[in-house]
Structure formats: structure tokens, C-alpha cells
Design a protein around this motif. Structure first.
Motif, mmCIF file in Angstrom:
data_model
loop_
_atom_site.group_PDB
_atom_site.id
_atom_site.type_symbol
_atom_site.label_atom_id
_atom_site.label_comp_id
_atom_site.label_asym_id
_atom_site.label_seq_id
_atom_site.Cartn_x
_atom_site.Cartn_y
_atom_site.Cartn_z
ATOM 1 N N VAL A 132 0.843 -1.204 0.000
ATOM 2 C CA VAL A 132 0.000 0.000 0.000
ATOM 3 C C VAL A 132 0.874 1.249 0.000
ATOM 4 O O VAL A 132 1.843 1.344 0.756
ATOM 5 N N THR A 133 0.523 2.201 -0.864
ATOM 6 C CA THR A 133 1.181 3.506 -0.915
ATOM 7 C C THR A 133 0.163 4.580 -0.568
ATOM 8 O O THR A 133 -0.920 4.628 -1.165
ATOM 9 N N PHE A 134 0.513 5.419 0.390
ATOM 10 C CA PHE A 134 -0.336 6.529 0.807
ATOM 11 C C PHE A 134 0.240 7.815 0.212
ATOM 12 O O PHE A 134 1.424 8.102 0.393
ATOM 13 N N ILE A 135 -0.603 8.596 -0.479
ATOM 14 C CA ILE A 135 -0.132 9.814 -1.143
ATOM 15 C C ILE A 135 -1.061 10.976 -0.817
ATOM 16 O O ILE A 135 -2.291 10.842 -0.895
ATOM 17 N N ASP A 136 -0.460 12.109 -0.486
ATOM 18 C CA ASP A 136 -1.238 13.332 -0.297
ATOM 19 C C ASP A 136 -0.311 14.516 -0.513
ATOM 20 O O ASP A 136 0.906 14.380 -0.363
ATOM 21 N N GLU A 137 -0.862 15.669 -0.853
ATOM 22 C CA GLU A 137 -0.033 16.863 -1.006
ATOM 23 C C GLU A 137 0.136 17.590 0.326
ATOM 24 O O GLU A 137 0.896 18.542 0.427
ATOM 25 N N SER A 138 -0.550 17.130 1.364
ATOM 26 C CA SER A 138 -0.471 17.715 2.701
ATOM 27 C C SER A 138 0.507 16.929 3.570
ATOM 28 O O SER A 138 0.368 15.713 3.735
ATOM 29 N N TYR A 139 1.480 17.623 4.141
ATOM 30 C CA TYR A 139 2.419 16.984 5.056
ATOM 31 C C TYR A 139 1.701 16.470 6.296
ATOM 32 O O TYR A 139 2.026 15.389 6.814
ATOM 33 N N GLN A 140 0.724 17.230 6.770
ATOM 34 C CA GLN A 140 -0.039 16.804 7.947
ATOM 35 C C GLN A 140 -0.826 15.531 7.649
ATOM 36 O O GLN A 140 -0.948 14.642 8.498
ATOM 37 N N ALA A 141 -1.378 15.443 6.442
ATOM 38 C CA ALA A 141 -2.152 14.265 6.072
ATOM 39 C C ALA A 141 -1.281 13.018 6.023
ATOM 40 O O ALA A 141 -1.647 11.964 6.551
ATOM 41 N N VAL A 142 -0.123 13.111 5.386
ATOM 42 C CA VAL A 142 0.741 11.931 5.262
ATOM 43 C C VAL A 142 1.250 11.491 6.636
ATOM 44 O O VAL A 142 1.338 10.292 6.922
ATOM 45 N N ALA A 143 1.548 12.442 7.511
ATOM 46 C CA ALA A 143 1.935 12.086 8.876
ATOM 47 C C ALA A 143 0.781 11.395 9.600
ATOM 48 O O ALA A 143 0.985 10.436 10.362
ATOM 49 N N SER A 144 -0.436 11.853 9.359
ATOM 50 C CA SER A 144 -1.614 11.221 9.958
ATOM 51 C C SER A 144 -1.794 9.804 9.433
ATOM 52 O O SER A 144 -2.077 8.870 10.195
ATOM 53 N N ALA A 145 -1.644 9.643 8.115
ATOM 54 C CA ALA A 145 -1.818 8.327 7.512
ATOM 55 C C ALA A 145 -0.804 7.333 8.053
ATOM 56 O O ALA A 145 -1.145 6.174 8.345
ATOM 57 N N GLU A 146 0.434 7.768 8.201
ATOM 58 C CA GLU A 146 1.445 6.851 8.727
ATOM 59 C C GLU A 146 1.139 6.467 10.164
ATOM 60 O O GLU A 146 1.274 5.294 10.547
ATOM 61 N N ALA A 147 0.698 7.426 10.971
ATOM 62 C CA ALA A 147 0.360 7.121 12.364
ATOM 63 C C ALA A 147 -0.832 6.178 12.435
ATOM 64 O O ALA A 147 -0.858 5.245 13.252
#
Length: 385
Positions: free
Chosen positions: A267-282
Motif C-alpha cells: 500500500v502507498t499513501f499519497i497526499d499533497e499535505s504533510y499533515q495528512a501523510v503524517a496522519s496516515a502513517e500514524a
């Protein structure tokens, strides 16, 4: 591309990625108002920009480009804003290192002498930014924020007052307003209350109870939005070593659900928001085993994903760009998905029924089928032939 005229001259500016069909400019009246105030109009003293200048929330780099001669630091949650800034600096003959770029996740400067804030749509993101920046502000710091009248509320002013110090507003000009804040060093410097955590409700099927992490500013950070709730009930039941992309991942709940349903998938998580990608990883780490693997990318959609390398793309496209309603982001996502998918690969989309994504999907893929729908939302499936 459009030209912004300032007392220092004209600037050629565009959003990123540049699209000649885009009807929106890379700045608005709020940016113009702030730049005029810095120059000291109508008898006001110009703002001294010789110290450390921080520009927060600059949407398309207009402010940072106009101030490039003062070597500001730009702080933004948007990867696209950073790319726009670099492109606009190049258009106007400024060196790329004339603006130091930090994300909303980076450690802010230790001292800020001029703090310029473009008020974001999210009050939570504003609070998170101000609490992170407050320790760098001193009694002599000039703090000016800007936004359109419809973006500035009593709650916005109270936030500046509570975190930075006494606050007042300007008269409105072209439906834009300035906020002036006088730093009060005696105010307590308390940490940001974000991230926020919640468990998925019982009505989303197999992933009920999954713990979700939300950093400030991401879409529906305090609760599960109803579109994603509907999507979670109708995700494809695929198994095997698929490469799955959660595109515009937000807090990552969709991609994490896909990973839990298919442990063999990558699975690859992609977003243009740094906050979003940090949220997805958490979110992913909190709900998967220690050996679970995934990739987390901050970027411009699928632009950095090799063509023909993906089996399944899952997305809930945004239909707002700041205050503007537009399907441009969805169109870009659909075209990017078609390029990234292998033959036979699938794009699954959830969206408000009235947005009519089926028309764009048929135009892009040559096909579109309805997986599920209710009076408000629809889940659509397109296959790369």
C-alpha cells in the motif's frame, strides 16, 4: 499566468501545476492588501523586514516571491504551494534558495522578527501553527495576518489573542482584511493539542474500532466524514500481492482498511499535505503489525509513481481548492490514475452524487460502473483497458 503589480514592480505568477485553462489566479485581494501594508501606505510606517521574516500558509507562493529579496522562510502544509513558490521564483528571476522552505511538520525558526500569516480555512491548523510558532515570537515581533472577510471570524481573532497577544483588525478592502497582533511574552506557551485520535464507529463493517490519528488541518479531523464512511462499506474485496494506492489519503483510514483486508498487498499513501501523510502513517502503524510495510509520499498526486505499476487506486477526491469549488483536482487524479495503473487495474472513487464523476471517468477510461450509491454518495469503478 497573471501579473501581480507591487510598488517593487510586476510579478508573473501561476498556480501549480500551471494550467492555461485554470481561471484562478495565484494570489487574491488578501495577499495584495498585506503586501501594500508592508510597504507603508497612506502615511503608515513601512514594516522593517531586515530580521527573520516568516511567511505562514502562503497558498501559491505569491507572498514569498514578492518578499524574496528579504530571504524569508516559508512555512506551509502544502507540497503544491512549495512547488508553486519554486516555479514563481524562477519565473521572476529569483534564486530558489532566496526562500527557505519548511513544512508544517518541520521545526520552526528559533526567532521570528516578522510573522506574516495567511489565515487558513482550518481553525485547527491555525491553532497548531500559532502554538508551534509562539516560542519564536518576541515582544518586538511584527505579527500581521491576512485573509478574505469570509475567512476571518471572531474565533480567528480569539485564537490570535489567546496564543500571541492583543489583536485588532483593519477595515475591509476588496473583501479582504488584515489582523494585527501585538505579542505578549507573558502569555503561557502551551503545546498544540493535536494530533487528535478517535476509533471508527460500529457501522463501517470489518474495520469498526480501528484507531485513527488526525493531525491539525486535515479533512474532517475530528470525526469520520460521511463520504469515507460510505466508501469503507464498499471497498473492493481483493486479495493477493496487489499494489494499492490511497490517493489523497488524508488520515489514511481507507488505505489502512485495504491493508488489513489484504495483508499481501503493498500500500502507498499519497497526499499533497504533510499533515495528512503524517496522519496516515500514524493510523497505519497503530493498526497493523510490526512487520507491515507501506510507503508514504508527499507529492503531486501520482506524478512520482512509475507508469503501469499500480493495481488499485482508491480515492475520495477533494472538490475545493481553498474557497473555490472546482473539479480540476479530481480530473488530475483520474488522469494520473490511468497512467499509473496496469492494464486491468482499477480506480475506485467515492464522491457526492451531484459532482457527476461518472462523466469524467468515462471520458478518461472509456468506461465507468456504479458499485454502490445512496441519495448523497456514489462509489464508482473504472478499469484501465
Amino acid at each position: 499566468m497573471n501579473r501581480l503589480t507591487t510598488s517593487q514592480g510586476g510579478l508573473d505568477l501561476a498556480r501549480f501545476p500551471e494550467d492555461p485553462r485554470d481561471p484562478f489566479r495565484a494570489w487574491d485581494a488578501a495577499d495584495e492588501y498585506l503586501l501594500r501594508r508592508l510597504e507603508g501606505p497612506e502615511g503608515d510606517e513601512p514594516v522593517d523586514l531586515t530580521g527573520e521574516v516568516a511567511v505562514v500558509g502562503d497558498r501559491w507562493g505569491a507572498l514569498a516571491t514578492a518578499l524574496a529579496g528579504h530571504r524569508p522562510v516559508q512555512i506551509t502544509d502544502s507540497y503544491l504551494a512549495q512547488r508553486a513558490t519554486l516555479a514563481n521564483l524562477a519565473r521572476n528571476g529569483a534564486a530558489p534558495d532566496s526562500v527557505r522552505m519548511l513544512s508544517a511538520r518541520d521545526t520552526p525558526p528559533e526567532r521570528i522578527d516578522v510573522l506574516l500569516v495567511r489565515v487558513p480555512k482550518s481553525l485547527a491548523l491555525l491553532e497548531d501553527q500559532l502554538r508551534r510558532l509562539a516560542p519564536a515570537v518576541h515582544a518586538g515581533t511584527v505579527v500581521i495576518a491576512t485573509g478574505m472577510v469570509k475567512e476571518i471570524h471572531t474565533s480567528t481573532l480569539k485564537l490570535f489573542e489567546r496564543i500571541i497577544g492583543p489583536t485588532r483588525t483593519s477595515l475591509a478592502v476588496k473583501k479582504a482584511r488584515l489582523i494585527f497582533c501585538t505579542p505578549d511574552p507573558a502569555l503561557p506557551r502551551t503545546p498544540s493539542p493535536w494530533p487528535y485520535h478517535y476509533d471508527l464507529p460500529d457501522d463501517v463493517g470489518a474495520v469498526s474500532g480501528l484507531t485513527v490519528t488526525n493531525h491539525a488541518g486535515i479533512f474532517c479531523a475530528e470525526r469520520l466524514d460521511i463520504g469515507t464512511r460510505f466508501f469503507l462499506k464498499h471497498l473492493p474485496g481483493r486479495t493477493g500481492p496487489d499494489h494499492v494506492v490511497d490517493l489523497g489519503c488524508g488520515n489514511g483510514v481507507v488505505g489502512t482498511s485495504a491493508a488489513l483486508a489484504n495483508p499481501d498487498a503493498s500500500v502507498t499513501f499519497i497526499d499533497e499535505s504533510y499533515q495528512a501523510v503524517a496522519s496516515a502513517e500514524a493510523t497505519f502503524r497503530a493498526n497493523t503489525g510490526a512487520d507491515a510495510k507501506a510507503d508514504f509520499l508527499v507529492g503531486d498526486g501520482l506524478a512520482d509513481v512509475p507508469p503501469g505499476s499500480v493495481d488499485l487506486v482508491l480515492t475520495n477526491p477533494p472538490f475545493h481548492s481553498h474557497q473555490a469549488v472546482t473539479d480540476a483536482t479530481a480530473r488530475t487524479m483520474f488522469h494520473g490514475a490511468r497512467a499509473a495503473l496496469r492494464p486491468g487495474g482499477e480506480l475506485w472513487v467515492v464522491g457526492n452524487r451531484h459532482l457527476g464523476y461518472h462523466t469524467q471517468l468515462r471520458r478518461t477510461f472509456g468506461n465507468c460502473s456504479t458499485v454502490a450509491g445512496d441519495p448523497k454518495f456514489v462509489v464508482l469503478r473504472a478499469v484501465k483497458r
